[in-house]
Design an enzyme around this catalytic site. Structure first.
Site, PDB file in Angstrom:
ATOM      1  N   LYS A   1     -18.643  10.289  57.898  1.00 50.79           N
ATOM      2  CA  LYS A   1     -17.308  10.824  58.181  1.00 50.79           C
ATOM      3  C   LYS A   1     -16.505   9.877  59.082  1.00 50.79           C
ATOM      4  O   LYS A   1     -15.278   9.815  59.001  1.00 50.79           O
ATOM      5  CB  LYS A   1     -17.432  12.214  58.815  1.00 50.79           C
ATOM      6  CG  LYS A   1     -17.922  13.280  57.830  1.00 50.79           C
ATOM      7  CD  LYS A   1     -16.889  13.526  56.744  1.00 50.79           C
ATOM      8  CE  LYS A   1     -17.258  14.638  55.822  1.00 50.79           C
ATOM      9  NZ  LYS A   1     -16.214  14.942  54.828  1.00 50.79           N
TER      10      LYS A   1
ATOM     11  N   SER B   1     -15.026  24.034  44.255  1.00 59.05           N
ATOM     12  CA  SER B   1     -15.675  25.209  43.666  1.00 59.05           C
ATOM     13  C   SER B   1     -15.945  26.270  44.721  1.00 59.05           C
ATOM     14  O   SER B   1     -15.841  27.461  44.451  1.00 59.05           O
ATOM     15  CB  SER B   1     -16.996  24.790  43.011  1.00 59.05           C
ATOM     16  OG  SER B   1     -17.771  24.011  43.916  1.00 59.05           O
TER      17      SER B   1
ATOM     18  N   ASN C   1     -12.016  16.270  49.638  1.00 57.88           N
ATOM     19  CA  ASN C   1     -12.726  17.319  50.376  1.00 57.88           C
ATOM     20  C   ASN C   1     -14.231  17.335  50.091  1.00 57.88           C
ATOM     21  O   ASN C   1     -15.013  17.767  50.928  1.00 57.88           O
ATOM     22  CB  ASN C   1     -12.083  18.666  49.986  1.00 57.88           C
ATOM     23  CG  ASN C   1     -12.865  19.855  50.466  1.00 57.88           C
ATOM     24  OD1 ASN C   1     -12.782  20.233  51.623  1.00 57.88           O
ATOM     25  ND2 ASN C   1     -13.673  20.449  49.592  1.00 57.88           N
TER      26      ASN C   1
ATOM     27  N   SER D   1     -14.306  14.886  59.823  1.00 58.87           N
ATOM     28  CA  SER D   1     -14.904  15.932  60.652  1.00 58.87           C
ATOM     29  C   SER D   1     -14.788  15.551  62.118  1.00 58.87           C
ATOM     30  O   SER D   1     -14.783  14.365  62.456  1.00 58.87           O
ATOM     31  CB  SER D   1     -16.384  16.078  60.289  1.00 58.87           C
ATOM     32  OG  SER D   1     -17.059  16.826  61.259  1.00 58.87           O
TER      33      SER D   1
ATOM     34  N   ASP E   1     -18.651  14.190  38.994  1.00 63.63           N
ATOM     35  CA  ASP E   1     -19.421  13.714  40.147  1.00 63.63           C
ATOM     36  C   ASP E   1     -18.632  12.545  40.732  1.00 63.63           C
ATOM     37  O   ASP E   1     -18.470  11.511  40.078  1.00 63.63           O
ATOM     38  CB  ASP E   1     -20.811  13.271  39.673  1.00 63.63           C
ATOM     39  CG  ASP E   1     -21.684  12.801  40.826  1.00 63.63           C
ATOM     40  OD1 ASP E   1     -21.146  12.439  41.891  1.00 63.63           O
ATOM     41  OD2 ASP E   1     -22.913  12.797  40.648  1.00 63.63           O
TER      42      ASP E   1
ATOM     43  N   ALA F   1     -21.888   9.557  60.542  1.00 60.11           N
ATOM     44  CA  ALA F   1     -21.545   8.156  60.246  1.00 60.11           C
ATOM     45  C   ALA F   1     -20.670   8.075  58.992  1.00 60.11           C
ATOM     46  O   ALA F   1     -19.686   7.320  58.946  1.00 60.11           O
ATOM     47  CB  ALA F   1     -22.813   7.330  60.056  1.00 60.11           C
TER      48      ALA F   1
ATOM     49  N   TYR G   1     -24.438  12.183  58.208  1.00 60.63           N
ATOM     50  CA  TYR G   1     -23.147  12.815  57.877  1.00 60.63           C
ATOM     51  C   TYR G   1     -22.060  12.325  58.848  1.00 60.63           C
ATOM     52  O   TYR G   1     -20.956  11.970  58.436  1.00 60.63           O
ATOM     53  CB  TYR G   1     -23.315  14.336  57.960  1.00 60.63           C
ATOM     54  CG  TYR G   1     -22.046  15.160  57.884  1.00 60.63           C
ATOM     55  CD1 TYR G   1     -21.534  15.574  56.649  1.00 60.63           C
ATOM     56  CD2 TYR G   1     -21.372  15.563  59.042  1.00 60.63           C
ATOM     57  CE1 TYR G   1     -20.381  16.358  56.590  1.00 60.63           C
ATOM     58  CE2 TYR G   1     -20.223  16.337  58.985  1.00 60.63           C
ATOM     59  CZ  TYR G   1     -19.735  16.730  57.757  1.00 60.63           C
ATOM     60  OH  TYR G   1     -18.593  17.498  57.694  1.00 60.63           O
TER      61      TYR G   1
ATOM     62  N   GLY H   1     -14.309  18.736  45.108  1.00 61.55           N
ATOM     63  CA  GLY H   1     -15.249  19.712  45.666  1.00 61.55           C
ATOM     64  C   GLY H   1     -14.581  21.025  45.987  1.00 61.55           C
ATOM     65  O   GLY H   1     -14.655  21.515  47.115  1.00 61.55           O
TER      66      GLY H   1
ATOM     67  N   ILE I   1     -15.703  25.531  60.958  1.00 56.84           N
ATOM     68  CA  ILE I   1     -14.856  26.417  60.132  1.00 56.84           C
ATOM     69  C   ILE I   1     -15.724  27.564  59.627  1.00 56.84           C
ATOM     70  O   ILE I   1     -16.908  27.357  59.308  1.00 56.84           O
ATOM     71  CB  ILE I   1     -14.290  25.668  58.893  1.00 56.84           C
ATOM     72  CG1 ILE I   1     -13.693  24.306  59.278  1.00 56.84           C
ATOM     73  CG2 ILE I   1     -13.232  26.519  58.184  1.00 56.84           C
ATOM     74  CD1 ILE I   1     -13.448  23.392  58.067  1.00 56.84           C
TER      75      ILE I   1
END
Ligand SMILES: NC(=O)c1ccc[n+]([C@@H]2O[C@H](COP(=O)([O-])OP(=O)(O)OC[C@H]3O[C@@H](n4cnc5c(N)ncnc54)[C@H](OP(=O)(O)O)[C@@H]3O)[C@@H](O)[C@H]2O)c1
Length: 246
Positions: free
Chosen positions: A159, A12, A89, A141, A62, A157, A155, A10, A187
């Protein structure tokens, strides 16, 4: 050149894009991975190749698809003969109100953030195991530890599961591969451009340093964990959030 090869999933846009730039600047051969932001990924490739006179790969993959992962790993090994560092990431979120969250969205978040991280770690971990060396850095996170938001509970959970995954990967690949996890707080990346001033003010009040992190402050930690200076750091979970008091 430091003759080390780093893949950042990830990469890009956002933090991943920054990690690639700083790693290339430090002499790594870098592999950019994207899913939808092809233009941004190839712009980054052109930029680092021009600025740092290195050769990079830019690969659409993917991370939830095992066939894509197999093709990406083969391409990297055929080009460089090895992979020294994997930075997990890539991530998604599907923020929504508690009662409006759908099972499909929850499953998708777990599929990318947790299962995708596992699939790619296993594929690359096995290459690293053959080399008898490597480093895996998982980006979790602060939401996984002590910041909780109903809007992003799926999200959060996913992480938290990445932290648990870190410990299992570190045990499985011992003593050859260092596996660590970092937990950033807010961030200053593009996805946070859209948050309201009111919400941002509320969040800033919880942070002891009263500011969001600059991407470079996170990439510095990633590069430290990727380097030989951190060889005795393993199976660790490192918060980098300016000190958050909820
Ligand atoms: N930003 C923050 O405040 C913050 C705070 C704490 C933790 N983090 C963590 O830091 C990392 C980066 O965050 P960010 O803000 O930079 O995120 P972002 O801007 O949303 O970027 C996410 C990246 O993941 C890629 N991606 C998504 N699904 C993928 C898939 N199935 N396969 C491959 N790639 C996929 C995207 O690729 P395409 O765009 O090409 O589709 C994109 O490059 C994430 O792990 C995030 O959880 C961020």
């Amino acid at each position: 050149m430091n003759n080390k090869v780093m893949l950042v999933t990830g990469s890009s846009i956002g933090l991943g894009n920054n990690i690639i730039y700083e790693a290339a600047k430090s002499g790594y051969d870098v592999i950019i991975n994207y899913l939808t932001h092809e233009k941004e990924a190839f712009e980054l490739k052109n930029k680092v190749e021009k600025e740092f006179k290195i050769k990079t790969l830019c690969i659409k993959c993917d991370i939830t698809k095992e066939e894509d992962i197999k093709n990406m790993v083969n391409k990297i090994v055929n080009t460089y003969g090895k992979i020294d560092v994997l930075v997990n990431n890539a991530s998604i979120s599907k923020d929504n109100e508690f009662n409006l969250k759908t099972k499909e969205d929850f499953v998708k978040v777990l599929e990318v953030n947790t299962i995708g991280t596992f699939l790619i770690s296993r594929a690359i971990g096995n290459v690293m195991l053959n080399q008898k060396q490597g480093k895996i850095i998982n980006i979790s996170s602060n939401n996984a530890i002590d910041s909780y938001y109903e809007y992003s509970l799926d999200y959060d959970a996913s992480k938290a599961a990445v932290i648990n995954l870190t410990h299992n990967l570190a045990s499985h690949y011992a003593p050859y591969i260092n596996v660590n996890c970092i937990c950033p707080g807010w961030i200053n990346t593009s996805i946070n451009n859209e948050i309201s001033e009111e919400f941002k003010k509320k969040e800033l009040n919880k942070i002891l340093l009263r500011r969001f992190a600059e991407p470079k402050e996170i990439t510095d930690l990633v590069l430290f964990l990727a380097s030989e200076k951190s060889n005795y750091i393993n199976d660790s979970v490192i918060k980098i959030d300016g000190g958050i008091k909820c």
